[in-house]
Design an enzyme around this catalytic site. Structure first.
Site, PDB file in Angstrom:
ATOM      1  CE  LYS A  11      -1.492  95.750 -14.997  1.00  0.00           C
ATOM      2  NZ  LYS A  11      -1.115  97.093 -15.394  1.00  0.00           N
ATOM      3  CG  HIS A  93       2.523  93.722 -18.415  1.00  0.00           C
ATOM      4  ND1 HIS A  93       2.767  94.901 -17.725  1.00  0.00           N
ATOM      5  CD2 HIS A  93       1.225  93.754 -18.760  1.00  0.00           C
ATOM      6  CE1 HIS A  93       1.642  95.588 -17.650  1.00  0.00           C
ATOM      7  NE2 HIS A  93       0.688  94.920 -18.269  1.00  0.00           N
ATOM      8  CD  GLU A 141      -1.126  96.219 -21.803  1.00  0.00           C
ATOM      9  OE1 GLU A 141      -2.260  95.851 -21.505  1.00  0.00           O
ATOM     10  OE2 GLU A 141      -0.192  96.260 -20.983  1.00  0.00           O
TER      11      GLU A 141
HETATM   12  O1  G3P Z   1      -2.078  94.133 -18.815  1.00  0.00           O
HETATM   13  C1  G3P Z   1      -3.084  95.079 -18.875  1.00  0.00           C
HETATM   14  C2  G3P Z   1      -2.688  96.353 -18.326  1.00  0.00           C
HETATM   15  O2  G3P Z   1      -1.363  96.704 -18.383  1.00  0.00           O
HETATM   16  C3  G3P Z   1      -3.601  97.475 -18.608  1.00  0.00           C
HETATM   17  O3  G3P Z   1      -3.776  98.052 -17.380  1.00  0.00           O
HETATM   18  O4  G3P Z   1      -5.017  99.193 -15.656  1.00  0.00           O
HETATM   19  O5  G3P Z   1      -4.669 100.267 -17.857  1.00  0.00           O
HETATM   20  O6  G3P Z   1      -6.228  98.327 -17.674  1.00  0.00           O
HETATM   21  P1  G3P Z   1      -5.005  99.022 -17.137  1.00  0.00           P
END
Ligand code: G3P
Length: 221
Positions: A11, A93, A141
């Protein structure tokens, strides 16, 4: 693209940009070697050249624009990303969503220059739609779980299984999952549900000891 895989998304975290990004990339490479697991990293476009010259694990750009070479200003050109040493690109994303036509074109552009594509989807319907463009991987996600402490595999297992089912109807594309992944148990659950790997950010990038945190995830893969 080898699976199962862990993709660490750096990120724009302070710990994942510039000099810190190189340090973190080396840690990811060390864990990949030590555990013999597939680990890739997604980094900011400006860090690709430096990082790709220092590690051998696959490096993805966090984004790619659909423009072609020519009179455009302030975009991330597919050819430049490839020439700088990237192996692939993350697209769509939740923190950088694309319009569907832009996404289709970005996937095409990546393919034209030889970059692999990992396309994120915020729900199973979007994942199904994206599958028609045949990216190399799809990552589900749920946005509300990103950056939190409860993993997608614990909070929304059905989102993972639904996505796998829907994507399968369209094409044979590996589905990864991400959001809130912090422990080996989270990874195990994801794999058990049928995911071919995970996407993780804060659990590694913001960890007190990223090597220890990533080793735990890799061991569980
Ligand atoms: O691209 C992976 C991300 O969006 C997940 O973030 O911090 O929840 O592992 P995190």
């Amino acid at each position: 693209m080898k699976t199962p895989i862990i993709i660490v998304n750096f990120k724009a975290y302070k710990e994942g940009t510039g000099r810190n990004a190189v340090k973190l990339a080396k840690i990811c490479e060390k864990v990949a070697k030590k555990t013999k697991k597939n680990i890739a990293i997604a980094v900011e476009e400006v860090d690709i050249r430096n990082i790709s010259s220092k590690v051998k694990i696959p490096v993805l750009s966090e984004h790619l624009d659909s423009i072609r070479e020519g009179a455009h200003t302030g975009n991330n050109l597919a050819e430049a990303i490839k020439e700088n040493g990237a192996w692939g690109t993350l697209l769509n994303h939740s923190e950088n969503r694309l319009r569907i036509d832009q996404l289709e074109e970005s996937i095409k552009r990546a393919r034209e220059v030889g970059l692999k594509t990992v396309v994120c989807a915020n729900n199973s319907e979007i994942a199904e739609a994206v599958a028609a463009f045949e990216p190399d991987m799809i990552a589900i996600e749920p946005p509300e779980l990103i950056g939190g402490d409860i993993s997608v595999s614990t909070a929304k297992p059905q989102v993972i299984t639904d996505t796998i089912k829907k994507v399968k109807r369209i094409a044979n594309i590996p589905v990864l999952c991400g959001a809130g992944i912090k422990s080996g148990a989270d990874v195990k659950k994801a794999i058990k549900l049928g995911a071919k790997g995970i996407l993780v950010a804060s659990g590694i990038v913001k960890a007190k000891d990223p090597e220890k945190a990533l080793t735990e995830l890799a061991d569980a893969l």
